[in-house]
Design an enzyme around this catalytic site. Structure first.
Site, PDB file in Angstrom:
ATOM      1  N   GLU A   1      -1.412   0.923  -8.849  1.00 49.69           N
ATOM      2  CA  GLU A   1      -2.492   0.091  -9.148  1.00 49.69           C
ATOM      3  C   GLU A   1      -3.731   1.660  -8.239  1.00 49.69           C
ATOM      4  OE1 GLU A   1      -5.538  -3.106  -6.084  1.00 49.69           O
ATOM      5  OE2 GLU A   1      -3.683  -3.839  -7.275  1.00 49.69           O
TER       6      GLU A   1
ATOM      7  N   ASP B   1      -0.195   0.232  -4.681  1.00 51.14           N
ATOM      8  CA  ASP B   1      -1.629   0.173  -4.888  1.00 51.14           C
ATOM      9  C   ASP B   1      -2.082   2.024  -4.004  1.00 51.14           C
ATOM     10  OD1 ASP B   1      -4.407   0.688  -4.498  1.00 51.14           O
ATOM     11  OD2 ASP B   1      -4.246  -1.962  -4.093  1.00 51.14           O
TER      12      ASP B   1
ATOM     13  N   GLU C   1      -4.602 -12.726  -6.975  1.00 50.89           N
ATOM     14  CA  GLU C   1      -4.145 -11.969  -5.825  1.00 50.89           C
ATOM     15  C   GLU C   1      -5.037 -12.001  -4.318  1.00 50.89           C
ATOM     16  OE1 GLU C   1      -5.503  -6.800  -3.724  1.00 50.89           O
ATOM     17  OE2 GLU C   1      -6.564  -8.199  -4.828  1.00 50.89           O
TER      18      GLU C   1
ATOM     19  N   LYS D   1       0.843  -1.286  -0.292  1.00 48.98           N
ATOM     20  CA  LYS D   1       0.483  -0.140   0.018  1.00 48.98           C
ATOM     21  C   LYS D   1       0.608   1.305  -0.008  1.00 48.98           C
ATOM     22  CE  LYS D   1      -3.656  -1.696  -0.061  1.00 48.98           C
ATOM     23  NZ  LYS D   1      -4.771  -2.147  -1.354  1.00 48.98           N
TER      24      LYS D   1
ATOM     25  N   HIS E   1      -9.247  -8.552  -9.497  1.00 48.34           N
ATOM     26  CA  HIS E   1      -8.890  -7.512  -7.431  1.00 48.34           C
ATOM     27  C   HIS E   1      -9.677  -9.387  -7.302  1.00 48.34           C
ATOM     28  CE1 HIS E   1     -10.998  -6.306  -4.285  1.00 48.34           C
ATOM     29  NE2 HIS E   1      -9.666  -5.449  -4.021  1.00 48.34           N
TER      30      HIS E   1
ATOM     31  N   GLU F   1     -11.263  -1.879  -9.705  1.00 49.91           N
ATOM     32  CA  GLU F   1     -11.826  -2.720  -8.875  1.00 49.91           C
ATOM     33  C   GLU F   1     -13.130  -1.344  -8.709  1.00 49.91           C
ATOM     34  OE1 GLU F   1     -11.042  -2.050  -4.555  1.00 49.91           O
ATOM     35  OE2 GLU F   1      -9.032  -2.374  -5.655  1.00 49.91           O
TER      36      GLU F   1
ATOM     37  N   ASP G   1     -13.062  -7.144 -10.320  1.00 48.52           N
ATOM     38  CA  ASP G   1     -13.349  -8.004  -9.756  1.00 48.52           C
ATOM     39  C   ASP G   1     -15.554  -8.928  -9.650  1.00 48.52           C
ATOM     40  OD1 ASP G   1     -14.490  -8.281  -6.843  1.00 48.52           O
ATOM     41  OD2 ASP G   1     -13.250  -8.059  -5.794  1.00 48.52           O
TER      42      ASP G   1
END
Length: 379
Positions: A220, A194, A329, A166, A296, A246, A269
Site C-alpha cells: 500500500e 503499507d 479495514e 507498517k 481506506h 487514500e 476513503d
C-alpha cells in the site's frame, strides 16, 4: 421535509501511548463529525477524514447552500457543494467536508425510508465482510521486532484472518520485520504492508522484490501519490498487488489513477474522497477496468459503518458462483472516541462483521459522548 440545522463537532482525545508511521507520530485523535437535522426532527450523522478543524470550516462554508433544502435530494445537494468549492478546492480537505455531509444525508434518507443505506444504494451483494487488522505501527521500544510480533499474534488470537503492518523505516529494517511477522502468524493469515508513500521507486522496488517470498496481499502506498508513473512502473516489477488512493479525491482523481494503470486495488476513503455518493461513482469507474476496491477506513464508527454499507453494495467483479471475500479495514490503534461514540459497537464474529440491517447507517450516536469529546459546536 427540509434541512433545518447543521452542527459540526470536533472531537479530540489525547492518546495514552503515542504511535508512529513512516511520516508522523500520533499523540491525539482529532475528528470532525456532522449532525444534520430536518424540520421533522430526523437527524443524520456524517464524518470527514482529514484535518478536523479545516473540515469543520468547510462545512460552515457550504451550510448556507443546504439550509431549507430537501435532504432526500442528496445528489443535487452534492453537486451544489461541489460547484461551490470547484474553483479553489478541487482536491483535499473541502472534499472531506462534502463527504461528511453526504454521509449524513444518506443516513437521513435511510431513516426516512426505513431501509439500510446499502439497500437504498441499490442492494446488498453480501451480508458480511472480513475485517483486516490495521496495526503494527512503530513506537519507542527496546525491541521493536518482539513488540510487533507479539501484537501480530494477538490479532490472530482475536480471530482476525488478515493483518496490515507498517513499513517505511528503511528497506533493510522492513525486510527483517516482515519476515519476523510472517513467521509469527503462519501462512494462513493474510499479510499486507503499507509504507505511507515513504519510498523512492528504487527503494520500493527493492523492498517489494525482497518480501515477495512472504506472500504479501498488497503493498500500500509504496511511493508518493504524486508520482503516477512510478506506481505504474513498480506494478510491472513485482508480483505483489499494488494498492493506493487514500490521498485521491473525487472521481477525477481516481480516473487519473485508473488511466495510468497505477494500482491493482483502489483505496477510496469514503469520508474524504466525496462521500458515499461519489464513492459509488468511483466504484463504477473501477468496475469498467476490473479494478478491486477496498476502502481506506479511519476514524469513528460513523466512517466504519459507511464503509460497511459501501462494501455491501459493491458488485462482485467478475461474477462467479462463489465470489471472493471482501475486506474492510479495522484500525486497532487506541481510539476511545470510536469505541464509545456509536451504538451498537463493532462486533467481529468468527473473523467476520455483519452488514447493518437497521435503517440509515444502522447506528445511534451517543450525544453525551459527543459533548464529552467536543471542544465546541460550530453552528
Amino acid at each position: 421535509m427540509k434541512i433545518a440545522k447543521i452542527e459540526a463537532f470536533v472531537l479530540s482525545n489525547q492518546l495514552k501511548e503515542t504511535f508512529s508511521f513512516s511520516q508522523w507520530t500520533y499523540s491525539e485523535r482529532r475528528i470532525c463529525i456532522v449532525k444534520i437535522t430536518t424540520d421533522e426532527g430526523l437527524c443524520g450523522w456524517g464524518e470527514g477524514y482529514g484535518p478536523a478543524d479545516l473540515i469543520k470550516t468547510g462545512i460552515k462554508l457550504v451550510t448556507p447552500l443546504l439550509i431549507g433544502e430537501n435532504p432526500l435530494e442528496n445528489e443535487t445537494l452534492w453537486h451544489k457543494m461541489y460547484r461551490k468549492t470547484l474553483d479553489f478546492a478541487r482536491r483535499g480537505v473541502l472534499a472531506a467536508s462534502i463527504s461528511a455531509i453526504d454521509v449524513a444525508l444518506w443516513d437521513i434518507k435511510g431513516k426516512v425510508f426505513n431501509q439500510p443505506v446499502s439497500v437504498l444504494m441499490g442492494g446488498q451483494h453480501r451480508k458480511w465482510v472480513i475485517p483486516y487488522a490495521t496495526g503494527l505501527y512503530f513506537s519507542e521500544s527496546d525491541n521493536l521486532t518482539v513488540k510487533l510480533v507479539d501484537e501480530a499474534r494477538s490479532y490472530v488470537d482475536q480471530g482476525f484472518k488478515a493483518i496490515k503492518m507498517k513499513v517505511g523505516l528503511s528497506v533493510t529494517q522492513d525486510i527483517a520485520l516482515v519476515k519476523a511477522v510472517r513467521k509469527a502468524i503462519g501462512n494462513d493469515i493474510e499479510l499486507m504492508v503499507d509504507s505511507n508513500h515513504a519510498y523512492s521507486l528504487r527503494e520500493a522496488t527493492a523492498l517489494a522484490k525482497a518480501i515477495e517470498q512472504y506472500d504479501i496481499g498488497w503493498f500500500e502506498e509504496p511511493v508518493s501519490p504524486e508520482y503516477y508513473h512510478q506506481y505504474r512502473e513498480l506494478r510491472s516489477k513485482t508480483t505483489i498487488p499494488i494498492a493506493g488512493g487514500e490521498c485521491e479525491y473525487l472521481r477525477y482523481g481516481f480516473q487519473t489513477l485508473l488511466e495510468n494503470n497505477c494500482v491493482d486495488i483502489l483505496q477510496v476513503d469514503i469520508c474524504g474522497a466525496g462521500g458515499l455518493s461519489e464513492a459509488k461513482r468511483i466504484c463504477t469507474l473501477a468496475n469498467t477496468r476490473g479494478i478491486e476496491i477496498i476502502p481506506h477506513v479511519w476514524g469513528t464508527g460513523i466512517a466504519f459503518h459507511a464503509a460497511l454499507h459501501f462494501i455491501a453494495n459493491q458488485e462482485p467483479i467478475p461474477g462467479r458462483l462463489h465470489p471472493p471475500d471482501m475486506y474492510i479495514e479495522y484500525d486497532r490503534t487506541e481510539n476511545e472516541i470510536r469505541e464509545s461514540l456509536t451504538v451498537p459497537s463493532i462486533q467481529m464474529k468468527n473473523g467476520c462483521i455483519d452488514i447493518p440491517q437497521s435503517p440509515g447507517l444502522g447506528i445511534t450516536v451517543d450525544e453525551e459522548v459527543v459533548r464529552n469529546f467536543s471542544s465546541e459546536i460550530l453552528i
